[in-house]
Design an enzyme around this catalytic site. Structure first.
Site, PDB file in Angstrom:
ATOM      1  N   CYS A   1      69.046  61.848  47.638  1.00 52.04           N
ATOM      2  CA  CYS A   1      68.709  63.078  47.640  1.00 52.04           C
ATOM      3  C   CYS A   1      68.956  63.812  46.309  1.00 52.04           C
ATOM      4  O   CYS A   1      70.050  63.340  45.674  1.00 52.04           O
ATOM      5  CB  CYS A   1      68.823  64.006  48.709  1.00 52.04           C
ATOM      6  SG  CYS A   1      68.322  63.257  50.284  1.00 52.04           S
TER       7      CYS A   1
ATOM      8  N   ARG B   1      65.401  60.201  42.637  1.00 50.29           N
ATOM      9  CA  ARG B   1      66.386  59.943  43.922  1.00 50.29           C
ATOM     10  C   ARG B   1      65.826  60.025  45.089  1.00 50.29           C
ATOM     11  O   ARG B   1      66.430  59.650  45.987  1.00 50.29           O
ATOM     12  CB  ARG B   1      67.603  60.683  43.677  1.00 50.29           C
ATOM     13  CG  ARG B   1      68.330  60.653  42.276  1.00 50.29           C
ATOM     14  CD  ARG B   1      69.395  61.719  42.190  1.00 50.29           C
ATOM     15  NE  ARG B   1      70.043  61.450  43.094  1.00 50.29           N
ATOM     16  CZ  ARG B   1      71.432  60.941  43.020  1.00 50.29           C
ATOM     17  NH1 ARG B   1      71.848  60.249  41.886  1.00 50.29           N
ATOM     18  NH2 ARG B   1      72.242  60.773  44.040  1.00 50.29           N
TER      19      ARG B   1
ATOM     20  N   TRP C   1      64.741  62.931  50.592  1.00 50.57           N
ATOM     21  CA  TRP C   1      64.438  61.423  50.817  1.00 50.57           C
ATOM     22  C   TRP C   1      64.904  61.271  52.264  1.00 50.57           C
ATOM     23  O   TRP C   1      66.278  61.154  52.462  1.00 50.57           O
ATOM     24  CB  TRP C   1      65.152  60.724  50.075  1.00 50.57           C
ATOM     25  CG  TRP C   1      64.248  59.079  50.079  1.00 50.57           C
ATOM     26  CD1 TRP C   1      63.024  58.690  49.592  1.00 50.57           C
ATOM     27  CD2 TRP C   1      64.713  57.989  50.734  1.00 50.57           C
ATOM     28  NE1 TRP C   1      62.777  57.213  49.900  1.00 50.57           N
ATOM     29  CE2 TRP C   1      63.758  56.817  50.611  1.00 50.57           C
ATOM     30  CE3 TRP C   1      65.752  57.429  51.496  1.00 50.57           C
ATOM     31  CZ2 TRP C   1      63.993  55.552  51.020  1.00 50.57           C
ATOM     32  CZ3 TRP C   1      66.167  56.330  51.837  1.00 50.57           C
ATOM     33  CH2 TRP C   1      65.048  55.293  51.892  1.00 50.57           C
TER      34      TRP C   1
ATOM     35  N   ASN D   1      73.453  66.358  50.542  1.00 46.69           N
ATOM     36  CA  ASN D   1      73.153  65.044  50.543  1.00 46.69           C
ATOM     37  C   ASN D   1      74.121  64.303  51.383  1.00 46.69           C
ATOM     38  O   ASN D   1      75.315  64.706  51.223  1.00 46.69           O
ATOM     39  CB  ASN D   1      73.497  64.538  48.905  1.00 46.69           C
ATOM     40  CG  ASN D   1      72.258  64.957  47.959  1.00 46.69           C
ATOM     41  OD1 ASN D   1      71.365  65.431  48.492  1.00 46.69           O
ATOM     42  ND2 ASN D   1      72.645  64.767  46.870  1.00 46.69           N
ATOM     43  N   GLY D   2      73.881  63.348  52.109  1.00 48.85           N
ATOM     44  CA  GLY D   2      74.894  62.482  52.979  1.00 48.85           C
ATOM     45  C   GLY D   2      74.466  62.686  54.274  1.00 48.85           C
ATOM     46  O   GLY D   2      73.280  63.073  54.531  1.00 48.85           O
TER      47      GLY D   2
ATOM     48  N   GLU E   1      64.766  37.811  42.035  1.00 53.03           N
ATOM     49  CA  GLU E   1      64.706  38.854  41.410  1.00 53.03           C
ATOM     50  C   GLU E   1      62.963  39.360  41.153  1.00 53.03           C
ATOM     51  O   GLU E   1      62.761  40.448  41.360  1.00 53.03           O
ATOM     52  CB  GLU E   1      65.689  39.032  40.236  1.00 53.03           C
ATOM     53  CG  GLU E   1      65.347  40.296  39.426  1.00 53.03           C
ATOM     54  CD  GLU E   1      65.493  41.589  39.969  1.00 53.03           C
ATOM     55  OE1 GLU E   1      66.015  41.638  41.045  1.00 53.03           O
ATOM     56  OE2 GLU E   1      65.226  42.571  39.456  1.00 53.03           O
TER      57      GLU E   1
ATOM     58  N   LYS F   1      61.019  42.640  42.507  1.00 53.82           N
ATOM     59  CA  LYS F   1      60.295  43.350  41.490  1.00 53.82           C
ATOM     60  C   LYS F   1      58.951  43.515  42.049  1.00 53.82           C
ATOM     61  O   LYS F   1      58.609  44.797  42.096  1.00 53.82           O
ATOM     62  CB  LYS F   1      60.383  42.823  40.050  1.00 53.82           C
ATOM     63  CG  LYS F   1      60.686  44.006  39.029  1.00 53.82           C
ATOM     64  CD  LYS F   1      61.849  44.505  39.004  1.00 53.82           C
ATOM     65  CE  LYS F   1      62.741  45.083  40.077  1.00 53.82           C
ATOM     66  NZ  LYS F   1      64.033  45.383  39.900  1.00 53.82           N
TER      67      LYS F   1
ATOM     68  N   GLU G   1      58.798  45.419  45.507  1.00 56.14           N
ATOM     69  CA  GLU G   1      59.195  46.976  45.103  1.00 56.14           C
ATOM     70  C   GLU G   1      58.030  47.913  44.649  1.00 56.14           C
ATOM     71  O   GLU G   1      57.708  48.984  45.195  1.00 56.14           O
ATOM     72  CB  GLU G   1      60.535  46.928  44.347  1.00 56.14           C
ATOM     73  CG  GLU G   1      61.736  46.789  44.965  1.00 56.14           C
ATOM     74  CD  GLU G   1      62.818  47.151  44.094  1.00 56.14           C
ATOM     75  OE1 GLU G   1      63.758  47.718  44.087  1.00 56.14           O
ATOM     76  OE2 GLU G   1      62.713  46.376  42.720  1.00 56.14           O
TER      77      GLU G   1
ATOM     78  N   HIS H   1      59.839  21.208  52.565  1.00 53.18           N
ATOM     79  CA  HIS H   1      60.417  21.579  53.598  1.00 53.18           C
ATOM     80  C   HIS H   1      60.131  22.669  54.642  1.00 53.18           C
ATOM     81  O   HIS H   1      60.920  23.203  55.539  1.00 53.18           O
ATOM     82  CB  HIS H   1      62.310  21.758  53.662  1.00 53.18           C
ATOM     83  CG  HIS H   1      62.851  20.541  53.044  1.00 53.18           C
ATOM     84  ND1 HIS H   1      62.737  19.513  53.395  1.00 53.18           N
ATOM     85  CD2 HIS H   1      63.331  20.372  51.760  1.00 53.18           C
ATOM     86  CE1 HIS H   1      63.378  18.349  52.596  1.00 53.18           C
ATOM     87  NE2 HIS H   1      63.798  19.141  51.562  1.00 53.18           N
TER      88      HIS H   1
ATOM     89  N   LYS I   1      66.282  55.610  44.338  1.00 56.64           N
ATOM     90  CA  LYS I   1      66.917  54.851  43.348  1.00 56.64           C
ATOM     91  C   LYS I   1      68.534  54.683  43.935  1.00 56.64           C
ATOM     92  O   LYS I   1      69.052  53.550  43.879  1.00 56.64           O
ATOM     93  CB  LYS I   1      67.061  55.717  42.151  1.00 56.64           C
ATOM     94  CG  LYS I   1      67.927  55.156  40.869  1.00 56.64           C
ATOM     95  CD  LYS I   1      66.788  54.446  40.130  1.00 56.64           C
ATOM     96  CE  LYS I   1      67.661  53.641  39.015  1.00 56.64           C
ATOM     97  NZ  LYS I   1      67.021  52.201  38.799  1.00 56.64           N
TER      98      LYS I   1
END
Ligand code: G6P
Length: 613
Positions: free
Chosen positions: A2, A27, A79, A105-106, A488, A492, A495, A511, A608
């Site tokens: 957040c 964020r 968020w 935040n948290g 990766e 990408k 996401e 396999h 993020k």
């Protein structure tokens, strides 16, 4: 995840808060809100005004009443963690009377217990959030008299969990109190005005002079200055530092999205990661911040890399580089898993934490676990002064510049480059020959131009992306050096385009996953010109024989019997090839996401920096 912003000074707070929230929106972006203290007039005492909505910062701006004036204010972009995204769950949260407002935040771990006690004492809860207990707690302590900062300190003593908070009190409109424990808070010093935020990106437009709070610290922020102190009311002196990131780094700079801009910034980011670190004379790398001398480095028998998401995959490329160049066993593991399996911490293992933001809670907690057990940790981090950077014993900053888009691109590439430097340095105090060292130095120096060459193929990649984007799913395959690239690349695509993608070592196809191959499930294949080229081509033949479509990323054109399309990237040194093979996959994911109309910079369900578990 957040974002928090706060302002106090002679100007009207709400436009400044909205602009700050816009910069923090990457964020978290499911709801947003602001609170200001309306100015005291002869007829009316200071009053708190609140506006919060489910949706984006733009929705908040549209909902804001025209006369929403106040010289002190706090804002938040959320968020969701506790409670669904809704107007009621959006921050700021207030007490019964609407005199205290809190953004947070948290996570407050003992929120349920505190909520029950507060409710028994008459607190009326209007949201499902853990944060709301903070507003009621502060109000309860303020009712006992004393200053706002005393009430905040008393409230925080009852709280178990992590927080970055900003508190506004209609009764004391000359100040904002902020506190930090596990979630960053940075103060911004202006001319007769002060700012606070969870991230410098919200401040750089207004000031470059900042003060980072440490965990367990609070600050009272007034228009004419600030005071920092501990939870026991002990004053601490904090010297301001200067932020060197440009305001322009936070704009899209004419690109359609931050993601595209950041992909195109990679040549410059790599140059900065390398800057001042290559030693051509001795064919090695200088890394000033490791805080380990050559003797200590030589005693290291193993390297364990820890990170989450793309940072974990960058770590896989890093492990490969360290094993190849230094011949030291190296392995990358998700930090989120590592810390829960009671890991064996060895004195002769070097632990390396990877994080763009330097805030990812799982990675931070893994670092703390290693340190608790006596291990030594280096950080490979982009954000200077971030929690992970400060927790580590030494490390390397990426200097990639701020990365705003949720999906990592330039920080990913710079991380792998940083690992190449570390591997080179390690290698040269072990068995790597001067000739091989020179080869790697030259390879690294050539990278920025080679990345530019790949970026020139954007149009071709865009056309391919439009063709492949509507597939049912995508398979990504590679072998040895190519496998982390495949992982990766698949990450990408998932996401930002929400197209399902799976990565496999090409050798594992037969396999199991070969059963999935059909015209509806195309394969992206990494086919570098190395000792495994023939074996890779055989795997492609197997896919084609089953009517699978293949998009190859290779160092030379691949024949039609093995691939339907081929993107050719410049050849680097074999150890560095993964860096360049990855670039077209970023553009492929980007253009697929655009073709599907996705919100590229803010993909659904993701944030993020994930500052909670
Ligand atoms: C989140 C993001 C990922 C990112 C990961 C690690 O999960 O959605 O894109 O790779 O965090 O972030 P860090 O800042 O620690 O590199």
């Amino acid at each position: 995840m957040c974002g928090i912003v706060a302002y106090i000074g002679p100007k009207d707070a709400s436009p400044i808060l909205l602009e700050g929230l816009q910069r923090l929106e990457y964020r978290g972006y499911d709801s947003a809100g602001v609170a200001v203290v309306a100015p005291v007039t002869k007829s009316a005492p200071a009053k708190l005004r609140l506006c919060k909505v489910k949706g984006r910062v733009a929705d908040l701006a549209a909902a804001l009443p025209a006369r929403f004036k106040g010289g002190a204010g706090i804002g938040h972009t959320r968020w969701a963690t506790h409670g669904v995204p809704s107007d009621a769950n959006a921050h700021p949260h207030t007490d019964n009377e609407g005199r205290i407002a809190v953004v947070h935040n948290g996570i407050i771990e003992n929120a349920d217990e505190l909520r029950a006690k507060l409710a028994a004492d008459g607190a009326v809860f209007r949201s499902e959030t853990d944060t709301e207990v903070l507003a009621h707690l502060v109000a309860a302590h303020r009712a006992e008299g004393g200053e706002l900062e005393d009430a905040v300190r008393a409230a925080l003593k009852l709280v178990v969990g992590t927080y970055g908070i900003a508190v506004l009190d209609a009764g004391q409109p000359d100040r904002i109190v902020v506190a930090r424990n596990g979630s960053p808070i940075v103060l911004g010093i202006g001319e007769k005005e002060m700012f606070a935020a969870s991230d410098v990106s919200a401040l750089v437009r207004y000031t470059r002079q900042v003060v980072h709070l440490e965990d367990g610290e609070l600050a009272t922020v007034r228009a004419d200055g600030f005071r920092t102190f501990t939870e026991d009311a002990r004053t601490v002196t904090r010297q301001p530092s200067t932020v060197d990131w440009e305001v322009g780094s936070y704009d899209t700079g004419g690109y359609a999205h931050y993601l595209l801009k950041e992909i195109h910034e990679q040549p410059g980011a790599v140059e900065r990661t390398l800057s001042g670190r290559l030693d051509e004379r001795f064919a090695t790398a200088h890394l000033g911040g490791l805080n380990l001398d050559a003797r200590e480095l030589r005693e290291i028998r193993r390297v364990k890399i820890l990170g989450c998401g793309s940072a974990y995959y960058a770590g896989e490329m890093g492990a490969q580089l360290i094993e190849e160049l230094a011949r030291i066993p190296a392995h990358s593991e998700p930090a989120s898993e590592f810390r829960y399996r009671n890991p064996v911490i060895e004195a002769d293992t070097l632990y390396v934490a990877v994080s763009q933001s330097g805030e990812t809670y799982d990675t931070l907690a893994a670092v703390q676990e290693v340190k608790r057990k006596g291990g030594r940790v280096l950080g490979v981090v982009n954000t200077v002064g971030s929690a992970i950077a400060r927790e580590c014993d030494g490390g390397m900053y990426l200097h990639a510049g701020p990365e705003v888009s949720v999906a990592s691109t330039k920080a990913f590439t710079s991380t792998v480059v940083a690992f190449a430097l570390l591997a080179l340095h390690f290698g040269r105090i072990h068995d790597l020959s001067p000739a091989d060292g020179r080869r790697i130095v030259a390879g690294l120096k050539a990278l920025p131009d080679q990345i530019r060459q790949v970026l020139e193929q954007q149009q071709e990649i865009e056309a391919l992306a439009a063709e492949y984007a509507h597939s049912q799913g995508m398979m990504y395959i590679g072998r040895v050096r190519g496998y982390p690239v495949a992982r990766e690349g698949a990450q990408k695509l998932k996401e930002i385009s929400y197209v399902h993608a799976e990565a496999y070592p090409a050798s594992e196809l037969k396999h199991g996953p070969l059963a999935l191959i059909s015209p509806e499930l195309p394969t992206v294949a990494l086919v570098p010109d190395d000792e495994l080229l023939d074996k890779n081509l055989t795997a492609l033949g197997e896919i084609k024989a089953r009517e699978g479509r293949v998009l190859a990323v290779a160092h030379r054109p691949i024949e039609a019997k093995h691939a339907d399309h081929c993107l050719v990237v410049p050849k680097s040194e074999p150890e560095l090839d993964p860096l360049l093979l990855n670039i077209p996959l970023q553009l492929l994911a980007y253009h697929a996401a655009v073709a599907l109309g996705r919100d590229v910079d803010k993909p659904r369900n993701l944030a993020k920096s994930v500052t909670v578990e």
